[in-house]
Design a protein around this motif. Structure first.
Motif, PDB file in Angstrom:
ATOM      1  N   SER A   1      44.011  55.483  31.691  1.00  0.00           N
ATOM      2  CA  SER A   1      44.313  55.633  33.010  1.00  0.00           C
ATOM      3  C   SER A   1      45.304  54.636  33.559  1.00  0.00           C
ATOM      4  O   SER A   1      45.921  54.075  32.933  1.00  0.00           O
ATOM      5  N   GLU A   2      45.704  54.630  34.757  1.00  0.00           N
ATOM      6  CA  GLU A   2      46.677  53.840  35.531  1.00  0.00           C
ATOM      7  C   GLU A   2      46.216  52.697  36.058  1.00  0.00           C
ATOM      8  O   GLU A   2      46.714  51.965  36.908  1.00  0.00           O
ATOM      9  N   LEU A   3      44.855  52.423  35.686  1.00  0.00           N
ATOM     10  CA  LEU A   3      44.055  51.212  36.502  1.00  0.00           C
ATOM     11  C   LEU A   3      44.595  50.103  35.986  1.00  0.00           C
ATOM     12  O   LEU A   3      45.312  49.794  34.977  1.00  0.00           O
ATOM     13  N   PRO A   4      44.395  48.781  36.793  1.00  0.00           N
ATOM     14  CA  PRO A   4      44.979  47.397  36.279  1.00  0.00           C
ATOM     15  C   PRO A   4      44.377  47.037  35.285  1.00  0.00           C
ATOM     16  O   PRO A   4      43.203  47.353  34.981  1.00  0.00           O
ATOM     17  N   LYS A   5      44.854  46.519  34.431  1.00  0.00           N
ATOM     18  CA  LYS A   5      44.448  45.907  32.869  1.00  0.00           C
ATOM     19  C   LYS A   5      44.415  44.430  33.001  1.00  0.00           C
ATOM     20  O   LYS A   5      43.870  43.688  32.061  1.00  0.00           O
ATOM     21  N   VAL A   6      45.129  43.595  34.140  1.00  0.00           N
ATOM     22  CA  VAL A   6      44.948  42.152  33.969  1.00  0.00           C
ATOM     23  C   VAL A   6      44.304  41.829  35.280  1.00  0.00           C
ATOM     24  O   VAL A   6      44.683  42.223  36.379  1.00  0.00           O
ATOM     25  N   TYR A   7      43.376  40.996  35.503  1.00  0.00           N
ATOM     26  CA  TYR A   7      42.518  40.399  36.513  1.00  0.00           C
ATOM     27  C   TYR A   7      42.595  38.854  36.413  1.00  0.00           C
ATOM     28  O   TYR A   7      42.272  38.260  35.157  1.00  0.00           O
ATOM     29  N   GLU A   8      42.800  38.474  37.400  1.00  0.00           N
ATOM     30  CA  GLU A   8      42.606  36.833  37.667  1.00  0.00           C
ATOM     31  C   GLU A   8      41.264  36.334  38.385  1.00  0.00           C
ATOM     32  O   GLU A   8      41.156  36.937  39.465  1.00  0.00           O
ATOM     33  N   PHE A   9      40.351  35.803  38.021  1.00  0.00           N
ATOM     34  CA  PHE A   9      39.256  35.319  38.478  1.00  0.00           C
ATOM     35  C   PHE A   9      39.242  33.664  38.964  1.00  0.00           C
ATOM     36  O   PHE A   9      39.866  32.898  37.901  1.00  0.00           O
ATOM     37  N   GLN A  10      38.985  33.434  39.977  1.00  0.00           N
ATOM     38  CA  GLN A  10      38.534  31.973  40.417  1.00  0.00           C
ATOM     39  C   GLN A  10      37.224  31.731  40.762  1.00  0.00           C
ATOM     40  O   GLN A  10      36.811  32.400  41.381  1.00  0.00           O
TER      41      GLN A  10
END
Length: 250
Positions: free
Chosen positions: A137-146
């Motif tokens: 898919s074209e969904l985001p593959k990188v996430y940033e959690f705080q």
């Protein structure tokens, strides 16, 4: 030497001694200050390490459900040694999934909800996506959690995690699928069949060896019997004379 010369020499020596002692005292002071600073830094590091060991450590990760699984889960976990309180999590960009819009809303509510307490070693998983569907898919593959939380000494410093799902693209995500399971079962049965075949061949060879041994023993017994018959002495023939009527030989 005149008295004035002696006085001058004495003054020079006194000044030199004063300069030397002053210089020595200065460098001693510098050394002591450096030592005190080093000791203070060591004590601060030791105190910080002890404090960190006694603080909760809440992480957020996206990982396979089990090693090799194609199912990806969002995991909130306290890997520290103490209780985490008032856990707050934020993520950028918002979580998305190929499963459904409702699932995406559930995931974002999960990370946006304040967790009152999270005991040590407690792990909270949420189903997020399926590996091959996500990567196609074209969904985001990188996430940033705080992550912010409170520990026994008050507020814990903000922890930031960057989760790059591209690192999982070439990993063994499909080994938990039905096809993989069938393949593993077929492979297991194949190995079992080979083992049974080897065992059957071994039993057949053993049976043949036993049969050959029995036949050899029978042959040896027959040979011994033939030899015994050939060497047995013949009994002498006793002539038989006809008897008379009174029982005497004729």
């Amino acid at each position: 030497m005149s008295d004035s010369s002696v006085q001058i020499a004495t003054v020079v020596i006194s000044v030199a001694a004063l300069v030397f002692s002053t210089t020595a005292a200065f460098w001693s002071l510098v050394y002591n200050r450096r030592q005190a600073r080093a000791v203070a830094e060591v004590n601060a590091l030791t105190e910080r390490a002890q404090r960190e060991q006694a603080e909760p450590y809440v992480i957020v990760d996206i990982r396979p459900r089990i090693p090799g699984s194609s199912l990806l889960v969002l995991v909130i976990e306290n890997i520290g040694q103490t209780l985490a309180r008032n856990v707050r999590i934020s993520v950028s960009p918002p979580l998305q999934t190929t499963l459904s819009a409702e699932r995406a809303e559930t995931l974002n509510r999960a990370v946006g909800r304040r967790i009152a307490t999270l005991p040590p070693k407690r792990r909270i998983p949420f189903v997020m996506d399926v590996g091959h569907q996500l990567f196609s898919s074209e969904l985001p593959k990188v996430y940033e959690f705080q992550v912010d939380a409170d520990g026994p000494f008050g507020r814990v410093g903000t922890l930031t995690y960057t989760v790059d799902l591209e690192a999982l693209r070439d990993s063994a995500l499909e080994t938990d699928s039905v096809e993989w399971s069938v393949h593993q079962v077929a492979k297991h049965f194949g190995e079992t069949a080979k083992a049974l075949g080897r065992q059957a061949r071994s039993l057949e060879e053993l049976s043949q060896q036993i049969q050959r041994g029995v036949e050899r023993q029978d042959s040896e017994r027959r040979s011994d019997a033939d030899v015994s018959d050939s060497v047995e002495p013949a009994l002498p023939e006793i002539p038989m004379a006809p008897l008379s009527d009174d029982g005497d030989p004729a």
